[in-house]
Design a protein around this motif. Sequence first.
Motif, PDB file in Angstrom:
ATOM      1  N   ILE A 273      -1.187 -23.224  -4.871  1.00 23.64           N
ATOM      2  CA  ILE A 273      -2.076 -22.391  -5.674  1.00 23.64           C
ATOM      3  C   ILE A 273      -1.439 -21.048  -6.012  1.00 23.64           C
ATOM      4  CG2 ILE A 273      -4.356 -21.348  -5.820  1.00 23.64           C
ATOM      5  CD1 ILE A 273      -4.429 -24.381  -5.687  1.00 23.64           C
ATOM      6  N   PHE A 274      -1.117 -20.274  -4.973  1.00 18.23           N
ATOM      7  CA  PHE A 274      -0.587 -18.924  -5.169  1.00 18.23           C
ATOM      8  C   PHE A 274       0.441 -18.651  -4.089  1.00 18.23           C
ATOM      9  CE2 PHE A 274      -0.581 -14.346  -4.437  1.00 18.23           C
ATOM     10  CZ  PHE A 274      -0.551 -13.819  -5.722  1.00 18.23           C
ATOM     11  N   VAL A 275       1.690 -18.456  -4.468  1.00 17.26           N
ATOM     12  CA  VAL A 275       2.766 -18.221  -3.497  1.00 17.26           C
ATOM     13  C   VAL A 275       3.015 -16.719  -3.385  1.00 17.26           C
ATOM     14  CG1 VAL A 275       5.188 -18.584  -2.950  1.00 17.26           C
ATOM     15  CG2 VAL A 275       3.845 -20.444  -3.925  1.00 17.26           C
ATOM     16  N   PRO A 276       2.769 -16.126  -2.209  1.00 14.89           N
ATOM     17  CA  PRO A 276       3.024 -14.690  -2.049  1.00 14.89           C
ATOM     18  C   PRO A 276       4.518 -14.407  -2.032  1.00 14.89           C
ATOM     19  CG  PRO A 276       2.463 -15.671   0.064  1.00 14.89           C
ATOM     20  CD  PRO A 276       2.292 -16.757  -0.968  1.00 14.89           C
ATOM     21  N   GLU A 277       4.928 -13.347  -2.698  1.00 11.59           N
ATOM     22  CA  GLU A 277       6.334 -12.947  -2.720  1.00 11.59           C
ATOM     23  C   GLU A 277       6.599 -11.754  -1.810  1.00 11.59           C
ATOM     24  OE1 GLU A 277       7.333 -12.212  -6.761  1.00 11.59           O
ATOM     25  OE2 GLU A 277       7.072 -14.288  -7.405  1.00 11.59           O
ATOM     26  N   ALA A 278       5.618 -10.862  -1.683  1.00 10.59           N
ATOM     27  CA  ALA A 278       5.837  -9.661  -0.875  1.00 10.59           C
ATOM     28  C   ALA A 278       4.509  -9.056  -0.455  1.00 10.59           C
ATOM     29  CB  ALA A 278       6.649  -8.629  -1.662  1.00 10.59           C
ATOM     30  N   LEU A 279       4.553  -8.379   0.701  1.00  9.32           N
ATOM     31  CA  LEU A 279       3.429  -7.595   1.227  1.00  9.32           C
ATOM     32  C   LEU A 279       4.014  -6.267   1.675  1.00  9.32           C
ATOM     33  CD1 LEU A 279       0.482  -7.308   2.410  1.00  9.32           C
ATOM     34  CD2 LEU A 279       1.398  -8.348   4.501  1.00  9.32           C
ATOM     35  N   TYR A 280       3.459  -5.135   1.212  1.00 12.56           N
ATOM     36  CA  TYR A 280       4.055  -3.855   1.570  1.00 12.56           C
ATOM     37  C   TYR A 280       3.052  -2.713   1.379  1.00 12.56           C
ATOM     38  CZ  TYR A 280       4.814  -3.657  -3.528  1.00 12.56           C
ATOM     39  OH  TYR A 280       4.644  -3.679  -4.883  1.00 12.56           O
ATOM     40  N   LEU A 281       3.343  -1.573   2.028  1.00 11.76           N
ATOM     41  CA  LEU A 281       2.588  -0.345   1.795  1.00 11.76           C
ATOM     42  C   LEU A 281       3.043   0.249   0.478  1.00 11.76           C
ATOM     43  CD1 LEU A 281       2.782   1.270   5.347  1.00 11.76           C
ATOM     44  CD2 LEU A 281       0.934  -0.110   4.401  1.00 11.76           C
ATOM     45  N   SER A 282       2.109   0.797  -0.295  1.00 13.73           N
ATOM     46  CA  SER A 282       2.477   1.257  -1.633  1.00 13.73           C
ATOM     47  C   SER A 282       1.800   2.577  -1.992  1.00 13.73           C
ATOM     48  CB  SER A 282       2.113   0.192  -2.672  1.00 13.73           C
ATOM     49  OG  SER A 282       0.718  -0.063  -2.658  1.00 13.73           O
ATOM     50  N   SER A 283       2.444   3.291  -2.897  1.00 14.08           N
ATOM     51  CA  SER A 283       1.900   4.524  -3.462  1.00 14.08           C
ATOM     52  C   SER A 283       0.854   4.168  -4.515  1.00 14.08           C
ATOM     53  CB  SER A 283       3.029   5.324  -4.097  1.00 14.08           C
ATOM     54  OG  SER A 283       3.505   4.646  -5.266  1.00 14.08           O
ATOM     55  N   PRO A 284       0.111   5.171  -5.042  1.00 13.94           N
ATOM     56  CA  PRO A 284      -0.846   4.880  -6.116  1.00 13.94           C
ATOM     57  C   PRO A 284      -0.220   4.197  -7.324  1.00 13.94           C
ATOM     58  CG  PRO A 284      -1.282   7.047  -5.208  1.00 13.94           C
ATOM     59  CD  PRO A 284       0.006   6.566  -4.576  1.00 13.94           C
ATOM     60  N   ASP A 285       1.096   4.413  -7.519  1.00 10.03           N
ATOM     61  CA  ASP A 285       1.804   3.774  -8.639  1.00 10.03           C
ATOM     62  C   ASP A 285       2.347   2.396  -8.275  1.00 10.03           C
ATOM     63  OD1 ASP A 285       1.351   5.993 -10.230  1.00 10.03           O
ATOM     64  OD2 ASP A 285       3.194   6.978  -9.558  1.00 10.03           O
ATOM     65  N   GLY A 286       2.117   1.953  -7.033  1.00  8.94           N
ATOM     66  CA  GLY A 286       2.589   0.636  -6.635  1.00  8.94           C
ATOM     67  C   GLY A 286       3.982   0.614  -6.055  1.00  8.94           C
ATOM     68  N   GLU A 287       4.596   1.811  -5.859  1.00 12.10           N
ATOM     69  CA  GLU A 287       5.943   1.873  -5.293  1.00 12.10           C
ATOM     70  C   GLU A 287       5.881   1.662  -3.777  1.00 12.10           C
ATOM     71  OE1 GLU A 287       8.770   2.186  -7.067  1.00 12.10           O
ATOM     72  OE2 GLU A 287       7.477   2.063  -8.841  1.00 12.10           O
ATOM     73  N   ARG A 288       6.943   1.048  -3.224  1.00 13.22           N
ATOM     74  CA  ARG A 288       6.985   0.781  -1.792  1.00 13.22           C
ATOM     75  C   ARG A 288       7.145   2.073  -1.008  1.00 13.22           C
ATOM     76  NH1 ARG A 288       9.661  -5.115  -0.844  1.00 13.22           N
ATOM     77  NH2 ARG A 288       8.986  -6.039  -2.791  1.00 13.22           N
ATOM     78  N   LEU A 289       6.478   2.111   0.161  1.00  9.26           N
ATOM     79  CA  LEU A 289       6.505   3.270   1.024  1.00  9.26           C
ATOM     80  C   LEU A 289       6.971   2.869   2.413  1.00  9.26           C
ATOM     81  CD1 LEU A 289       3.060   4.862   0.093  1.00  9.26           C
ATOM     82  CD2 LEU A 289       5.301   5.586  -0.738  1.00  9.26           C
ATOM     83  N   SER A 290       7.327   3.868   3.237  1.00  8.70           N
ATOM     84  CA  SER A 290       7.688   3.591   4.624  1.00  8.70           C
ATOM     85  C   SER A 290       6.431   3.322   5.434  1.00  8.70           C
ATOM     86  CB  SER A 290       8.439   4.784   5.209  1.00  8.70           C
ATOM     87  OG  SER A 290       7.558   5.889   5.346  1.00  8.70           O
ATOM     88  N   SER A 291       6.619   2.845   6.673  1.00  6.41           N
ATOM     89  CA  SER A 291       5.474   2.499   7.513  1.00  6.41           C
ATOM     90  C   SER A 291       4.809   3.726   8.120  1.00  6.41           C
ATOM     91  CB  SER A 291       5.917   1.560   8.639  1.00  6.41           C
ATOM     92  OG  SER A 291       6.881   2.198   9.453  1.00  6.41           O
ATOM     93  N   GLY A 292       5.511   4.858   8.207  1.00  3.16           N
ATOM     94  CA  GLY A 292       4.947   6.054   8.796  1.00  3.16           C
ATOM     95  C   GLY A 292       4.196   6.868   7.765  1.00  3.16           C
ATOM     96  N   ARG A 293       2.901   7.079   7.985  1.00  2.91           N
ATOM     97  CA  ARG A 293       2.094   7.792   7.006  1.00  2.91           C
ATOM     98  C   ARG A 293       1.221   8.822   7.700  1.00  2.91           C
ATOM     99  NH1 ARG A 293       5.031   7.203   3.427  1.00  2.91           N
ATOM    100  NH2 ARG A 293       3.518   8.312   2.158  1.00  2.91           N
ATOM    101  N   SER A 294       0.895   9.885   6.997  1.00  2.69           N
ATOM    102  CA  SER A 294      -0.090  10.852   7.468  1.00  2.69           C
ATOM    103  C   SER A 294      -1.454  10.433   6.945  1.00  2.69           C
ATOM    104  CB  SER A 294       0.264  12.251   6.952  1.00  2.69           C
ATOM    105  OG  SER A 294      -0.846  13.108   7.069  1.00  2.69           O
ATOM    106  N   ASN A 295      -2.500  10.848   7.650  1.00  5.04           N
ATOM    107  CA  ASN A 295      -3.847  10.524   7.196  1.00  5.04           C
ATOM    108  C   ASN A 295      -4.198  11.211   5.888  1.00  5.04           C
ATOM    109  OD1 ASN A 295      -5.677   8.676   8.402  1.00  5.04           O
ATOM    110  ND2 ASN A 295      -5.530   9.802  10.319  1.00  5.04           N
TER     111      ASN A 295
END
Length: 426
Positions: A273-295
């Motif tokens: 049905i649907f093959v996932p290619e990636a899962l990641y943290l992202s910015s409002p623009d959809g860019e990938r981010l690091s795992s460490g984030r501030s609240n």
Amino acid sequence: MEPVIEIQGLGKRYRIRHQGGRQWTSLREAVSGSVRGLVKRVLGGSFDTAEDFWALRDVAFSVKAGERVGIIGRNGAGKSTLLKLLSRVAEPSAGRITLRGRVASLLEVGTGFHPELSGRENIYLNGVILGMSRAEIRAKFDEIVAFAEVEKFLDTPVKHYSSGMYMRLAFAVAAHLEPEILIVDEVLAVGDAEFQKKCLGRMREIGGQGRTILFVSHQMPAIERLCDRVITLRAGRIVGDSSDVKDALGRYLSVGGEEANAWANDGSVTNEIFVPEALYLSSPDGERLSSGRSNDDDFGVSVLGRCLKADRALNVGVAMYDEEGNLLLWSCQTDAPESEWPRLEAGMRYHFRCPLPKRLLNEGVYRIELILSLYCRQWLCEPGRNSPAIYLDIHGGLSDSPYWPARRPGILGPEWRWTCALKEDA
């Protein structure tokens, strides 16, 4: 004293075939493609191509009696393959394994059980497979049944058991028949939180008796509480082997670390049905981010994938767990009214994204697992069952109060605004 496990130059190779041409999307194309393939084989040659895939390569380590070794790594790193080779479920393509002692394995729900036999019969069957005498099994029988909590269904064929009942009985048998080496895969994720704690307690008890444990898990707190050594796998090779468990887990979950902040499908997760290619943290623009984030950061979770077959019931989302493995929340695109669900087209790639609320999570490390299903019909990626996952490391910025600048008691750390007004006497 000789190690109870010795591994030298271990490798496991699989032959992967790729279908030539484009994917069939209808019965007509499938039939015509099969006819073309038959003609091609008669004339010589094939439409298929093949390549070698090494799930493990050049793996070498030894384990002493009584060691409790955690094996970690992202999905597809080779963890389960390693345990299958050690359990002799599969044969290695290279290298040598030496085991000194009786091995009990719990690789997946129901391994070693006969579905037509009752729980009672399967306890004796597994005991015999492990080399126990009938008297030895009988001496442990009541303890096994009490631990598994399946007294009412002991004489029921296990094919009628739920996955949780299956797992409880399988773990109870493996952990109580006194193996010298206990091998446990991520199967504990099937059980509820209370039973998981019970299992970890039993494994600590086994380790305290001088027996050896190999434990694969994505739950870092469980690894930290149980293990005195951590082996890290990446792409089928050992990239870390440390007796400093906290440091090893810290490096694995390090800010921006490859293992933590993003998951990319290496072909291990497929469906029609649907093959996932990636899962990641992202910015409002959809860019990938690091795992460490501030609240205070603006960020969310993104899922990329390709639609193979349009189905309105497709459900895409994530589940979030805290450091203790407690499920905090599920969030899916089907939370919206059905009229707002996206209409996907077969053959197209899509980007699903959901922003995370600011100042909701307490300081700590959180595990985010992929949810894929056909709504109320079928799981494609089920949380808690080895679903693809990433990690989120929240630090600081929980409130503007000088009294709570960082982590506070409790699982969550939302900022609630209080008001105060003078209350006049009546």
